[in-house]
Design a protein around this motif. Structure first.
Motif, short mmCIF file in Angstrom:
data_model
loop_
_atom_site.label_atom_id
_atom_site.label_comp_id
_atom_site.label_asym_id
_atom_site.label_seq_id
_atom_site.Cartn_x
_atom_site.Cartn_y
_atom_site.Cartn_z
N LEU A 64 -60.50 -48.24 1.09
CA LEU A 64 -60.33 -47.37 2.25
C LEU A 64 -58.87 -47.28 2.68
CD1 LEU A 64 -63.34 -48.40 4.54
CD2 LEU A 64 -63.09 -46.33 3.15
N LEU A 65 -58.04 -48.19 2.19
CA LEU A 65 -56.63 -48.22 2.56
C LEU A 65 -55.78 -47.24 1.74
CD1 LEU A 65 -56.22 -52.10 2.73
CD2 LEU A 65 -56.60 -50.53 4.64
N ARG A 66 -56.36 -46.69 0.68
CA ARG A 66 -55.60 -45.76 -0.18
C ARG A 66 -55.22 -44.51 0.60
NH1 ARG A 66 -55.61 -47.42 -5.41
NH2 ARG A 66 -57.35 -48.69 -6.10
N ASP A 67 -53.98 -44.08 0.38
CA ASP A 67 -53.45 -42.85 0.97
C ASP A 67 -53.34 -42.88 2.49
OD1 ASP A 67 -53.17 -41.72 -1.59
OD2 ASP A 67 -55.26 -41.05 -1.55
N PHE A 123 -52.95 -49.59 1.04
CA PHE A 123 -53.49 -50.32 -0.11
C PHE A 123 -52.37 -51.01 -0.88
CE2 PHE A 123 -55.11 -50.58 -4.52
CZ PHE A 123 -56.25 -51.35 -4.28
N GLY A 124 -51.24 -50.34 -1.06
CA GLY A 124 -50.09 -50.93 -1.73
C GLY A 124 -49.57 -52.16 -0.98
N TYR A 125 -49.49 -52.04 0.35
CA TYR A 125 -49.06 -53.19 1.16
C TYR A 125 -50.07 -54.33 1.07
CZ TYR A 125 -45.15 -50.86 3.41
OH TYR A 125 -43.98 -50.23 3.65
N TYR A 126 -51.34 -53.97 1.09
CA TYR A 126 -52.42 -54.96 0.99
C TYR A 126 -52.24 -55.79 -0.29
CZ TYR A 126 -57.21 -56.74 0.44
OH TYR A 126 -58.31 -57.54 0.26
N LEU A 127 -52.05 -55.10 -1.41
CA LEU A 127 -51.86 -55.81 -2.68
C LEU A 127 -50.57 -56.62 -2.69
CD1 LEU A 127 -53.00 -53.08 -5.25
CD2 LEU A 127 -54.28 -55.08 -4.45
N LEU A 128 -49.48 -56.05 -2.16
CA LEU A 128 -48.20 -56.75 -2.09
C LEU A 128 -48.32 -58.04 -1.28
CD1 LEU A 128 -45.03 -56.72 -2.44
CD2 LEU A 128 -45.00 -55.64 -0.19
N LEU A 129 -48.92 -57.94 -0.12
CA LEU A 129 -49.05 -59.11 0.76
C LEU A 129 -49.92 -60.19 0.11
CD1 LEU A 129 -49.46 -57.12 4.07
CD2 LEU A 129 -47.53 -58.63 3.50
N LYS A 130 -51.01 -59.78 -0.52
CA LYS A 130 -51.87 -60.76 -1.20
C LYS A 130 -51.14 -61.43 -2.37
CE LYS A 130 -56.08 -60.31 -2.06
NZ LYS A 130 -57.45 -60.08 -2.39
N ASN A 131 -50.37 -60.64 -3.13
CA ASN A 131 -49.62 -61.20 -4.26
C ASN A 131 -48.56 -62.19 -3.80
OD1 ASN A 131 -51.08 -59.84 -6.22
ND2 ASN A 131 -49.69 -58.10 -6.23
N ILE A 132 -47.86 -61.86 -2.71
CA ILE A 132 -46.85 -62.78 -2.19
C ILE A 132 -47.51 -64.06 -1.70
CG2 ILE A 132 -45.15 -63.13 -0.35
CD1 ILE A 132 -44.44 -60.15 -0.66
N LEU A 162 -50.30 -56.06 11.32
CA LEU A 162 -50.38 -54.63 11.58
C LEU A 162 -51.42 -53.97 10.68
CD1 LEU A 162 -49.19 -52.16 13.08
CD2 LEU A 162 -47.58 -51.95 11.19
N LEU A 163 -51.40 -54.33 9.40
CA LEU A 163 -52.37 -53.77 8.47
C LEU A 163 -53.79 -54.11 8.89
CD1 LEU A 163 -52.01 -53.52 4.69
CD2 LEU A 163 -54.16 -54.28 5.65
N THR A 164 -54.00 -55.35 9.30
CA THR A 164 -55.33 -55.79 9.75
C THR A 164 -55.79 -54.96 10.94
OG1 THR A 164 -54.88 -58.04 8.99
CG2 THR A 164 -56.67 -57.77 10.57
N ASN A 165 -54.89 -54.78 11.92
CA ASN A 165 -55.26 -54.00 13.11
C ASN A 165 -55.48 -52.53 12.78
OD1 ASN A 165 -55.15 -56.28 14.72
ND2 ASN A 165 -52.99 -56.00 15.19
N ARG A 166 -54.66 -51.95 11.92
CA ARG A 166 -54.84 -50.55 11.52
C ARG A 166 -56.15 -50.37 10.78
NH1 ARG A 166 -51.22 -46.57 10.41
NH2 ARG A 166 -53.11 -45.44 9.92
N TYR A 167 -56.52 -51.34 9.94
CA TYR A 167 -57.79 -51.25 9.22
C TYR A 167 -58.94 -51.22 10.22
CZ TYR A 167 -61.69 -52.42 6.15
OH TYR A 167 -62.88 -52.42 5.49
#
Length: 138
Positions: free
Chosen positions: A37-40, A61-70, A122-127
């Motif tokens: 659901l985070l795509r686009d 979605f890109g930030y989600y993956l980046l944050l998880k990878n870090i 921020l991502l969590t709250n936006r989701y």
């Protein structure tokens, strides 16, 4: 009094910053049940211009993956490792400035972890807003 001073310094330690970041990303990971659901969907933060790492343009979605990878790199180590950096230090290149170099990178890492922690929150709250569940606790 010693305990208060220790608590203050611990609050500003790299370990504390890393733990806050890991906690924020874990919270994000537990909250985001449907990552697709985070795509686009753009993630914009006041004063950030939408780009966490400068000119990089990502959707949520890109930030989600980046944050998880870090987070995974912090928790488990960087699997590919960069042996060239290790070799340069062993050769004695810049050894007289190692303390200065360490403090420079420590300060930078602390700053980046703070920004990444805010981005995960921020991502969590936006989701939550996107799925219409803005009333969840913070």
């Amino acid at each position: 009094m010693m305990q208060i001073a220790d608590s203050y310094h611990q609050k500003h330690s790299l370990l504390h910053a890393m733990n806050r970041f890991i906690g924020a990303v874990s919270n994000m990971d537990q909250t985001v049940m449907v990552p697709s659901l985070l795509r686009d969907v753009r993630l914009e933060e006041e004063g950030d211009g939408g780009g966490l790492l400068g000119a990089v343009d990502r959707d949520m979605f890109g930030y989600y993956l980046l944050l998880k990878n870090i987070r995974n790199d912090i928790e488990w180590g960087v699997l590919q490792g960069d042996e060239r950096k290790k070799d340069k230090l062993e050769e004695g290149e810049g050894q007289e400035d190692l303390e200065k170099l360490f403090h420079y990178h420590l300060c930078g890492l602390h700053t980046v972890l703070g920004k990444l922690t805010r981005k995960a929150n921020l991502l969590t709250n936006r989701y939550k807003e996107e799925i219409g569940v803005a009333s969840w606790g913070h």
